[in-house]
Design a protein around this motif. Sequence first.
Motif, mmCIF file in Angstrom:
data_model
loop_
_atom_site.group_PDB
_atom_site.id
_atom_site.type_symbol
_atom_site.label_atom_id
_atom_site.label_comp_id
_atom_site.label_asym_id
_atom_site.label_seq_id
_atom_site.Cartn_x
_atom_site.Cartn_y
_atom_site.Cartn_z
ATOM 1 N N ASP A 29 0.816 -1.219 0.000
ATOM 2 C CA ASP A 29 0.000 0.000 0.000
ATOM 3 C C ASP A 29 0.854 1.276 0.000
ATOM 4 O OD1 ASP A 29 1.014 -0.364 2.539
ATOM 5 O OD2 ASP A 29 -0.853 0.154 3.569
ATOM 6 N N ARG A 31 2.682 4.735 -0.616
ATOM 7 C CA ARG A 31 2.178 6.027 -1.100
ATOM 8 C C ARG A 31 3.385 6.881 -1.493
ATOM 9 N NH1 ARG A 31 -0.698 5.067 3.507
ATOM 10 N NH2 ARG A 31 0.372 6.698 4.637
ATOM 11 N N TYR A 33 4.609 10.679 -2.873
ATOM 12 C CA TYR A 33 4.207 12.077 -2.948
ATOM 13 C C TYR A 33 5.262 12.880 -3.708
ATOM 14 C CZ TYR A 33 1.087 10.824 0.895
ATOM 15 O OH TYR A 33 0.134 10.223 1.680
ATOM 16 N N GLU A 39 -1.806 15.054 -1.788
ATOM 17 C CA GLU A 39 -2.342 13.752 -2.159
ATOM 18 C C GLU A 39 -1.248 12.938 -2.847
ATOM 19 O OE1 GLU A 39 -5.396 12.568 -1.452
ATOM 20 O OE2 GLU A 39 -5.802 14.438 -0.385
ATOM 21 N N PRO A 40 -1.235 11.631 -2.676
ATOM 22 C CA PRO A 40 -0.207 10.826 -3.335
ATOM 23 C C PRO A 40 -0.324 10.896 -4.856
ATOM 24 C CG PRO A 40 -1.468 9.499 -1.756
ATOM 25 C CD PRO A 40 -2.144 10.818 -1.859
ATOM 26 N N GLN A 43 -0.215 5.402 -5.612
ATOM 27 C CA GLN A 43 -0.600 4.674 -4.409
ATOM 28 C C GLN A 43 -0.721 3.193 -4.745
ATOM 29 O OE1 GLN A 43 -3.718 6.552 -2.243
ATOM 30 N NE2 GLN A 43 -3.631 5.103 -0.581
ATOM 31 N N GLY A 44 0.014 2.387 -4.013
ATOM 32 C CA GLY A 44 -0.024 0.939 -4.186
ATOM 33 C C GLY A 44 1.081 0.436 -5.110
ATOM 34 N N GLN A 105 6.239 4.867 2.523
ATOM 35 C CA GLN A 105 5.905 6.178 1.978
ATOM 36 C C GLN A 105 7.174 6.817 1.445
ATOM 37 O OE1 GLN A 105 2.603 8.561 3.865
ATOM 38 N NE2 GLN A 105 3.493 7.611 5.686
#
Length: 112
Positions: A29, A31, A33, A39-40, A43-44, A105
């Motif tokens: 999952d 992310r 940026y 907001e990303p 994502q994934g 992330q």
Amino acid sequence: MSVVEPVARQLAAYNQHNLAEFIACYAPDVRIYRMPAIEPSLQGRDALAHFYATERFTLPKLQAAVLSRQVVGNKVIDHERVTGLRDEPYEVAVVYEVQAGLISQVWFFAAD
């Protein structure tokens, strides 16, 4: 496992354009940026794999080199120089957050 290990592995795979090894360093999952976005941009793992397969690893001269690295807790902060994406090399600061041995992330801060 050191928090640096998955970051170092993904960079080596990036420079080899090895998609399977690159993606294996990321959480399912993850992310991503591109700052200053809140907001990303991705994502994934599936989205990350698709982007790198179609937008990055098709560039034969694409490479990244770490100019400096800092570790703060579960964050790895790299100052990188990227070549092969633009006409001229450019620099970026990248913050990787590592959880359970995988990159969860990523925040990219472009120099320009």
